[in-house]
Write an enzyme that holds these catalytic residues in place. Structure first.
Site, short mmCIF file in Angstrom:
data_model
loop_
_atom_site.label_atom_id
_atom_site.label_comp_id
_atom_site.label_asym_id
_atom_site.label_seq_id
_atom_site.Cartn_x
_atom_site.Cartn_y
_atom_site.Cartn_z
N GLU A 168 -18.93 -5.12 0.50
CA GLU A 168 -18.05 -4.16 1.15
C GLU A 168 -18.79 -3.07 1.91
OE1 GLU A 168 -15.40 -2.64 -1.81
OE2 GLU A 168 -14.59 -4.63 -2.28
N HIS A 209 -24.95 -2.70 3.25
CA HIS A 209 -26.17 -3.15 2.56
C HIS A 209 -26.55 -4.57 2.99
CE1 HIS A 209 -29.21 -3.26 -0.56
NE2 HIS A 209 -28.70 -4.40 -1.01
N ASN A 219 -37.49 -21.06 6.32
CA ASN A 219 -36.61 -19.99 5.86
C ASN A 219 -35.30 -20.53 5.31
OD1 ASN A 219 -35.01 -17.75 5.52
ND2 ASN A 219 -35.26 -16.98 7.60
#
Length: 170
Positions: A97, A100, A125
């Site tokens: 939310e 980050h 990756n």
């Protein structure tokens, strides 16, 4: 895989044993995802006879930090006796939310690729960047760990071909 082209034909190098050593750096924030990614990555490396070492870190943001440490300790240098020929990065970031998610995804990938480019190190990756756990499980079960290992091995082969070419063998 190296593709040689001449006026007559196009050939691909066979995919046999690869004499290489790979560092697997796993961000283990989501253990179930990590297990699947690691399982598929190891299976791909084993299929080609590639040796590896596995290092676990808390999450995706720590992966480039380990890559930078390996570079700073000379473990990615061509002339190092115990060098790694490539790196496989495994991890998962699931959108939440807050912002980050964007910070982790952008920084982990930026610094990993920056270090790989600076040290001419092949990196496969498989840091999954997804919206949901279901997406993460689908990608991990779908062989993204193997995809990263295969990408790393292909880049190692290209590096070996360049090295041979530079040494005069074609």
């Amino acid at each position: 895989m190296i593709v040689k082209t001449d006026s007559q034909s196009q050939q691909r190098t066979p995919r046999g044993k690869l004499d290489a050593r790979v560092l697997i750096i796993e961000g283990r924030y989501y253990e179930e995802i990590g297990d699947l990614l690691l399982q598929h990555a190891i299976a791909a490396l084993d299929a080609r006879g590639v040796s590896y070492e596995h290092i676990v870190v808390p999450g995706a943001l720590e992966i480039p930090q380990v890559l930078i440490q390996a570079a700073n300790w000379g473990l990615l240098a061509r002339d190092a006796p115990n060098r790694f020929d490539g790196v496989v990065a495994l991890g998962c970031v699931i959108r939440g939310e807050t912002s980050h998610y964007d910070i982790v995804c952008n920084n982990a990938n930026h610094w990993m690729m920056e270090t790989a480019a600076r040290h001419a190190t092949p990196v496969g990756n498989a840091i999954l960047t997804v919206d949901t756990m279901e997406q993460a499980l689908a990608r991990a079960n779908g062989g993204k760990g193997a995809d990263a290992a295969n990408a790393c091995m292909q880049l190692i082969e290209i590096g070996h071909a360049f090295e041979s070419r530079r040494a005069g063998a074609v």
